[in-house]
Design a protein around this motif. Sequence first.
Motif, short mmCIF file in Angstrom:
data_model
loop_
_atom_site.label_atom_id
_atom_site.label_comp_id
_atom_site.label_asym_id
_atom_site.label_seq_id
_atom_site.Cartn_x
_atom_site.Cartn_y
_atom_site.Cartn_z
N LEU A 101 -6.58 9.37 -6.73
CA LEU A 101 -5.20 9.22 -7.14
C LEU A 101 -4.33 10.09 -6.23
CD1 LEU A 101 -4.05 7.81 -9.80
CD2 LEU A 101 -3.77 10.12 -10.68
N ILE A 102 -3.16 9.59 -5.89
CA ILE A 102 -2.21 10.40 -5.12
C ILE A 102 -1.64 11.46 -6.07
CG2 ILE A 102 -0.02 10.33 -3.88
CD1 ILE A 102 -0.77 7.26 -3.35
N PRO A 103 -1.73 12.74 -5.72
CA PRO A 103 -1.21 13.76 -6.62
C PRO A 103 0.27 13.53 -6.92
CG PRO A 103 -2.43 14.78 -4.83
CD PRO A 103 -2.31 13.32 -4.49
N GLU A 131 0.84 -1.20 0.00
CA GLU A 131 0.00 0.00 0.00
C GLU A 131 0.87 1.26 0.00
OE1 GLU A 131 -3.12 -0.15 2.88
OE2 GLU A 131 -3.67 1.96 2.59
N PRO A 132 0.53 2.25 -0.83
CA PRO A 132 1.34 3.47 -0.85
C PRO A 132 1.36 4.15 0.53
CG PRO A 132 -0.17 3.45 -2.72
CD PRO A 132 -0.55 2.30 -1.83
N LEU A 133 2.52 4.66 0.87
CA LEU A 133 2.68 5.39 2.15
C LEU A 133 1.63 6.48 2.32
CD1 LEU A 133 6.50 6.17 2.41
CD2 LEU A 133 5.10 4.92 4.07
N GLN A 134 1.31 7.14 1.20
CA GLN A 134 0.38 8.27 1.26
C GLN A 134 -1.00 7.86 1.75
OE1 GLN A 134 2.41 7.52 -1.27
NE2 GLN A 134 3.24 9.34 -2.25
N TYR A 135 -1.46 6.67 1.35
CA TYR A 135 -2.76 6.21 1.84
C TYR A 135 -2.67 5.83 3.32
CZ TYR A 135 -4.44 5.91 -3.01
OH TYR A 135 -4.80 6.19 -4.30
N ILE A 136 -1.51 5.33 3.72
CA ILE A 136 -1.35 4.92 5.12
C ILE A 136 -1.34 6.14 6.04
CG2 ILE A 136 0.16 3.73 6.75
CD1 ILE A 136 1.10 1.97 4.39
N VAL A 137 -0.54 7.13 5.68
CA VAL A 137 -0.50 8.31 6.55
C VAL A 137 -1.61 9.30 6.21
CG1 VAL A 137 1.97 8.08 6.99
CG2 VAL A 137 1.20 9.58 5.16
N GLU A 173 -4.37 2.20 -6.24
CA GLU A 173 -4.95 3.47 -6.69
C GLU A 173 -6.21 3.20 -7.52
OE1 GLU A 173 -0.76 5.76 -7.30
OE2 GLU A 173 -2.56 6.96 -6.95
N PRO A 174 -7.15 4.14 -7.53
CA PRO A 174 -8.44 3.87 -8.19
C PRO A 174 -8.29 3.76 -9.71
CG PRO A 174 -8.33 6.15 -7.42
CD PRO A 174 -7.10 5.48 -6.92
N HIS A 175 -8.72 2.65 -10.27
CA HIS A 175 -8.61 2.47 -11.72
C HIS A 175 -9.46 3.48 -12.47
CE1 HIS A 175 -6.66 -1.79 -11.79
NE2 HIS A 175 -6.15 -1.00 -10.87
N PHE A 180 -2.26 17.73 1.05
CA PHE A 180 -3.60 17.29 0.64
C PHE A 180 -3.92 15.94 1.27
CE2 PHE A 180 -5.26 20.21 -2.52
CZ PHE A 180 -4.16 21.04 -2.71
N HIS A 181 -5.13 15.85 1.85
CA HIS A 181 -5.59 14.56 2.34
C HIS A 181 -5.83 13.64 1.15
CE1 HIS A 181 -7.77 11.47 4.36
NE2 HIS A 181 -8.87 11.73 3.67
N VAL A 182 -5.42 12.39 1.25
CA VAL A 182 -5.74 11.41 0.21
C VAL A 182 -6.29 10.14 0.85
CG1 VAL A 182 -4.08 12.21 -1.53
CG2 VAL A 182 -3.36 10.50 0.15
N SER A 183 -7.20 9.49 0.13
CA SER A 183 -7.70 8.18 0.52
C SER A 183 -7.68 7.33 -0.75
CB SER A 183 -9.14 8.29 1.04
OG SER A 183 -10.03 8.33 -0.07
N PRO A 184 -7.91 6.02 -0.61
CA PRO A 184 -7.89 5.18 -1.83
C PRO A 184 -8.98 5.56 -2.83
CG PRO A 184 -7.62 3.84 0.15
CD PRO A 184 -7.97 5.22 0.62
N ALA A 185 -9.85 6.51 -2.50
CA ALA A 185 -10.85 6.97 -3.47
C ALA A 185 -10.24 7.89 -4.50
CB ALA A 185 -11.98 7.71 -2.73
#
Length: 293
Positions: free
Chosen positions: A96-98, A73-79, A217-219, A89-94
């Motif tokens: 794409l990570i910018p 899992e990408p670090l960005q979704y974890i933190v 990441e969301p397809h 920016f907040h990111v969730s698996p919904a």
Amino acid sequence: MHREYTLREAYRRASSFLQDNGAEENANFEAELLIRRLVGLDRTQFFMHLSDPFPADLATKLEEWLRRRAAGEPLQYIVGDQEFYGRVFHVSPAVLIPRPETELLIEAVIDEAGRRFAEDALRVVDVGTGSGAIAVTLALEKPQWHLTAIDLSASALEVAQMNAARYGVREQICWLQGDLLAPVGAGLSDIDILVSNPPYIPSQTVYELERQVRDFEPHLALDGGDDGLSPYRRMVSALASVKAGPKLICFEIGADQGRAVAELLGNVCQEVTVKQDLAGLDRIVVGWRSAVG
Ligand code: GLN
């Protein structure tokens, strides 16, 4: 991990856990980052406090984070966040990570608009806003602009609105749910600038992406149809159906799509330029639809 131990020990253990479980590439850096985020220390503080105790109540959370990271899992979704254009920016698996490449899209929009538009209060639509990184950044950089942000995914829009609220621009942006330009309807004629980082990976290629993209990441945000060009084709055909409408069009593209997207935009624009990213790869296509003064 139950007896009391220090940040240094937690760091060493976390790093060797990642190393032993398939996340060896940046194990030290990632272990440090996860622990710092858990205990709330910046880099300098962390290395000054290595002998402090690691708070026992965070041990379970750290184990969970390490397991998720080891699973790819990408670090960005974890933190839960990613920096973009100097802001968090907040990111969730919904969403794409910018990506850093998309910062060039922001620069292209701001530079091009600054060179050619006489007026200040421009109407800008961001198609496929995802985390809202583009719309929120433009709203903050250009407070006099009127932003509209569109996404097909309701959960992406929630993330984008959360980011807009965090920076106080939620009310400055009009939020629409739907497919590409469809939600704008006849309002397309009133738009000055169209900006989009649409899904542009060919459907088959999505399955060849690195695991942390492909599996997490969301397809919806990646898959651009058979040749990856479908979203551009559909946006250009919407543009072709209106006489007025966006004069400046800025698209992010895949590295091998410069020529194809430039050609597509050439159907509705008098002037088309392909710009490269820092790696020298085609990344942005800019189109001007008519002389603006
Ligand atoms: N740049 C992204 C990637 O390489 C793709 C983004 C997109 O399809 N818009 O994963």
